[in-house]
Design a protein around this motif. Sequence first.
Motif, PDB file in Angstrom:
ATOM      1  N   VAL A 149     -93.257 -23.836  -0.372  1.00  0.00           N
ATOM      2  CA  VAL A 149     -94.607 -23.354  -0.083  1.00  0.00           C
ATOM      3  C   VAL A 149     -95.663 -24.333  -0.595  1.00  0.00           C
ATOM      4  CG1 VAL A 149     -96.259 -21.505  -0.582  1.00  0.00           C
ATOM      5  CG2 VAL A 149     -93.886 -20.940  -0.042  1.00  0.00           C
ATOM      6  N   SER A 150     -95.415 -24.948  -1.761  1.00  0.00           N
ATOM      7  CA  SER A 150     -96.414 -25.872  -2.328  1.00  0.00           C
ATOM      8  C   SER A 150     -96.614 -27.119  -1.468  1.00  0.00           C
ATOM      9  CB  SER A 150     -96.006 -26.280  -3.750  1.00  0.00           C
ATOM     10  OG  SER A 150     -94.822 -27.059  -3.730  1.00  0.00           O
ATOM     11  N   THR A 151     -95.584 -27.502  -0.709  1.00  0.00           N
ATOM     12  CA  THR A 151     -95.698 -28.690   0.155  1.00  0.00           C
ATOM     13  C   THR A 151     -95.943 -28.314   1.609  1.00  0.00           C
ATOM     14  OG1 THR A 151     -93.275 -28.705   0.400  1.00  0.00           O
ATOM     15  CG2 THR A 151     -94.222 -30.078  -1.338  1.00  0.00           C
ATOM     16  N   LEU A 152     -96.090 -27.016   1.876  1.00  0.00           N
ATOM     17  CA  LEU A 152     -96.193 -26.540   3.260  1.00  0.00           C
ATOM     18  C   LEU A 152     -97.427 -27.074   3.970  1.00  0.00           C
ATOM     19  CD1 LEU A 152     -94.994 -24.679   5.438  1.00  0.00           C
ATOM     20  CD2 LEU A 152     -96.299 -22.800   4.457  1.00  0.00           C
ATOM     21  N   PRO A 192     -81.463 -30.646  -6.881  1.00  0.00           N
ATOM     22  CA  PRO A 192     -81.966 -31.636  -7.850  1.00  0.00           C
ATOM     23  C   PRO A 192     -82.910 -32.655  -7.211  1.00  0.00           C
ATOM     24  CG  PRO A 192     -79.667 -32.077  -7.308  1.00  0.00           C
ATOM     25  CD  PRO A 192     -80.001 -30.742  -6.713  1.00  0.00           C
ATOM     26  N   LEU A 193     -82.654 -33.012  -5.941  1.00  0.00           N
ATOM     27  CA  LEU A 193     -83.512 -34.006  -5.295  1.00  0.00           C
ATOM     28  C   LEU A 193     -84.938 -33.489  -5.113  1.00  0.00           C
ATOM     29  CD1 LEU A 193     -81.135 -35.505  -2.562  1.00  0.00           C
ATOM     30  CD2 LEU A 193     -82.001 -36.644  -4.615  1.00  0.00           C
ATOM     31  N   SER A 194     -85.058 -32.223  -4.725  1.00  0.00           N
ATOM     32  CA  SER A 194     -86.397 -31.667  -4.504  1.00  0.00           C
ATOM     33  C   SER A 194     -87.199 -31.619  -5.797  1.00  0.00           C
ATOM     34  CB  SER A 194     -86.285 -30.266  -3.883  1.00  0.00           C
ATOM     35  OG  SER A 194     -85.585 -29.378  -4.737  1.00  0.00           O
ATOM     36  N   TRP A 195     -86.543 -31.235  -6.885  1.00  0.00           N
ATOM     37  CA  TRP A 195     -87.269 -31.156  -8.159  1.00  0.00           C
ATOM     38  C   TRP A 195     -87.536 -32.537  -8.745  1.00  0.00           C
ATOM     39  CZ3 TRP A 195     -90.057 -27.428 -10.096  1.00  0.00           C
ATOM     40  CH2 TRP A 195     -89.873 -26.147  -9.573  1.00  0.00           C
ATOM     41  N   THR A 196     -86.602 -33.460  -8.517  1.00  0.00           N
ATOM     42  CA  THR A 196     -86.853 -34.839  -8.945  1.00  0.00           C
ATOM     43  C   THR A 196     -88.058 -35.415  -8.197  1.00  0.00           C
ATOM     44  OG1 THR A 196     -84.499 -35.194  -9.400  1.00  0.00           O
ATOM     45  CG2 THR A 196     -85.870 -37.156  -9.115  1.00  0.00           C
ATOM     46  N   GLY A 197     -88.087 -35.169  -6.886  1.00  0.00           N
ATOM     47  CA  GLY A 197     -89.207 -35.640  -6.086  1.00  0.00           C
ATOM     48  C   GLY A 197     -90.519 -35.001  -6.478  1.00  0.00           C
ATOM     49  N   HIS A 198     -90.458 -33.702  -6.809  1.00  0.00           N
ATOM     50  CA  HIS A 198     -91.676 -32.999  -7.221  1.00  0.00           C
ATOM     51  C   HIS A 198     -92.221 -33.550  -8.533  1.00  0.00           C
ATOM     52  CE1 HIS A 198     -94.477 -29.726  -7.964  1.00  0.00           C
ATOM     53  NE2 HIS A 198     -93.874 -29.478  -9.122  1.00  0.00           N
ATOM     54  N   LEU A 199     -91.335 -33.796  -9.504  1.00  0.00           N
ATOM     55  CA  LEU A 199     -91.765 -34.261 -10.818  1.00  0.00           C
ATOM     56  C   LEU A 199     -92.188 -35.726 -10.800  1.00  0.00           C
ATOM     57  CD1 LEU A 199     -89.050 -32.514 -13.030  1.00  0.00           C
ATOM     58  CD2 LEU A 199     -91.430 -31.833 -12.737  1.00  0.00           C
ATOM     59  N   GLN A 200     -91.589 -36.523  -9.902  1.00  0.00           N
ATOM     60  CA  GLN A 200     -91.901 -37.958  -9.865  1.00  0.00           C
ATOM     61  C   GLN A 200     -92.926 -38.313  -8.798  1.00  0.00           C
ATOM     62  OE1 GLN A 200     -88.355 -40.339  -9.647  1.00  0.00           O
ATOM     63  NE2 GLN A 200     -87.608 -39.665 -11.664  1.00  0.00           N
ATOM     64  N   GLY A 201     -93.448 -37.296  -8.103  1.00  0.00           N
ATOM     65  CA  GLY A 201     -94.515 -37.544  -7.147  1.00  0.00           C
ATOM     66  C   GLY A 201     -94.080 -38.188  -5.854  1.00  0.00           C
ATOM     67  N   TRP A 202     -92.899 -37.810  -5.322  1.00  0.00           N
ATOM     68  CA  TRP A 202     -92.456 -38.327  -4.040  1.00  0.00           C
ATOM     69  C   TRP A 202     -93.372 -37.811  -2.928  1.00  0.00           C
ATOM     70  CZ3 TRP A 202     -86.379 -37.512  -3.952  1.00  0.00           C
ATOM     71  CH2 TRP A 202     -85.806 -38.324  -4.957  1.00  0.00           C
ATOM     72  N   LEU A 210     -90.974 -35.319   2.101  1.00  0.00           N
ATOM     73  CA  LEU A 210     -89.589 -35.489   1.666  1.00  0.00           C
ATOM     74  C   LEU A 210     -89.178 -34.352   0.738  1.00  0.00           C
ATOM     75  CD1 LEU A 210     -87.067 -37.239   1.735  1.00  0.00           C
ATOM     76  CD2 LEU A 210     -88.028 -38.601  -0.148  1.00  0.00           C
ATOM     77  N   VAL A 211     -90.087 -33.945  -0.144  1.00  0.00           N
ATOM     78  CA  VAL A 211     -89.808 -32.808  -1.028  1.00  0.00           C
ATOM     79  C   VAL A 211     -89.594 -31.539  -0.203  1.00  0.00           C
ATOM     80  CG1 VAL A 211     -90.735 -31.367  -2.885  1.00  0.00           C
ATOM     81  CG2 VAL A 211     -91.109 -33.839  -2.926  1.00  0.00           C
ATOM     82  N   PHE A 212     -90.430 -31.344   0.816  1.00  0.00           N
ATOM     83  CA  PHE A 212     -90.288 -30.185   1.708  1.00  0.00           C
ATOM     84  C   PHE A 212     -88.924 -30.193   2.388  1.00  0.00           C
ATOM     85  CE2 PHE A 212     -90.588 -28.140   5.849  1.00  0.00           C
ATOM     86  CZ  PHE A 212     -91.210 -26.942   5.553  1.00  0.00           C
TER      87      PHE A 212
END
Length: 372
Positions: A245-248, A9-19, A23-25
């Motif tokens: 991969v998107s944050t790689l 949940p943290l990774s997707w929350t960060g992805h959607l909220q622009g963290w 950190l998302v990686f």
Amino acid sequence: MFLLLLGVPLSWTGHLQGWDPNLVFLCAALAVVALAKFMGQATEEIAALTGPTIGGLINATFGNATELIIGLVTLQAGLVEVVKASITGSIISNLLLVAGLAMFLGGIKFREQSFRPEVARMNASVMNLAVVALILPSVVTYADANLGALSIQELSTAVALVLIGVYGLTLLFSLKTHSYLYTIHEAEAAEHEAAARLAPNPVLQAEGSIPQVLTAPPERAGLGFWLLALLGLTVLVALESELLVSTLEHTLEHLHITSLFMGVILLPIIGNAAEHATAITVAMKDKMDLSFSVSLGSTMQIALFVAPLLVLAGNVLGQPMNFNFGTVELVAIAVSVLLVNSVSSDGRSNWLEGLLLLATYAILGIAFFFLE
């Protein structure tokens, strides 16, 4: 591992909220580690419920599902060189890092440990074939500078088909025609484990205050539950791999490391962390047969099944991938196989042999760090 699941949940929350992408990686990487562990557990439960033959086939197919999913997502994103580097990294990390840590830590606890040399020799022969198959397209490319990209791709595709065929025959060998080589020790281990569970508790027996009561084992979940669990975990791994991969590229720039180092060193550790922990844990319980089965079995599956499948998938996805590896990658694979074959040929291991494997992995890691 349950705590690491918070990475989902943290990774997707960060992805959607622009963290911060770094950190998302990190959250996605931790989530993949946990999901890989639970995928392995679900696979083992399905294997136990379906019998030795079908179970062994399921284990052989899904044993490296996490690496395959990450490879497919990375390949679809067009990061072909990262995928090729991760194949190299998975092979050398299983052979040098995992086997090395297992031998070293197990050797510190036990002066010398033993495993079946006949199985080790069989694995060595299969790995020698894999090395030849992975090196040959690169050698042909160096020998004929005029060879076109299409010819290299066709050669790699043909080699991939041969390797998948060999992988199928190794499954026939281990599950049917020569299954006794692989199951006799597992049966003995299961008997010892069952006896240990039913043995009187020495503490309670000494106190004499609490009578021993043998209770029935808890009822296990059914096949349907574990199949649904495996399906759900596979979907989650695919989603987390997308974030990974998107944050790689951003992470590579932030850490100032090359895509080669990321593919060879970091991605294989993320995808194999749970499996690595299992191999090391059982080695410290003096079960080197099982430890070697995990590390070498995973290596053979990467070389004979996952890598060829990614080559074939590249043709379908429109992202052509071949077996034309770099010189340092080829040397790393060849040295890893040669060294593991050397230390495992006698069926015995100690901490110094483990240290040699770890030192080799460290040297290769340093070389990949400086390589552009």
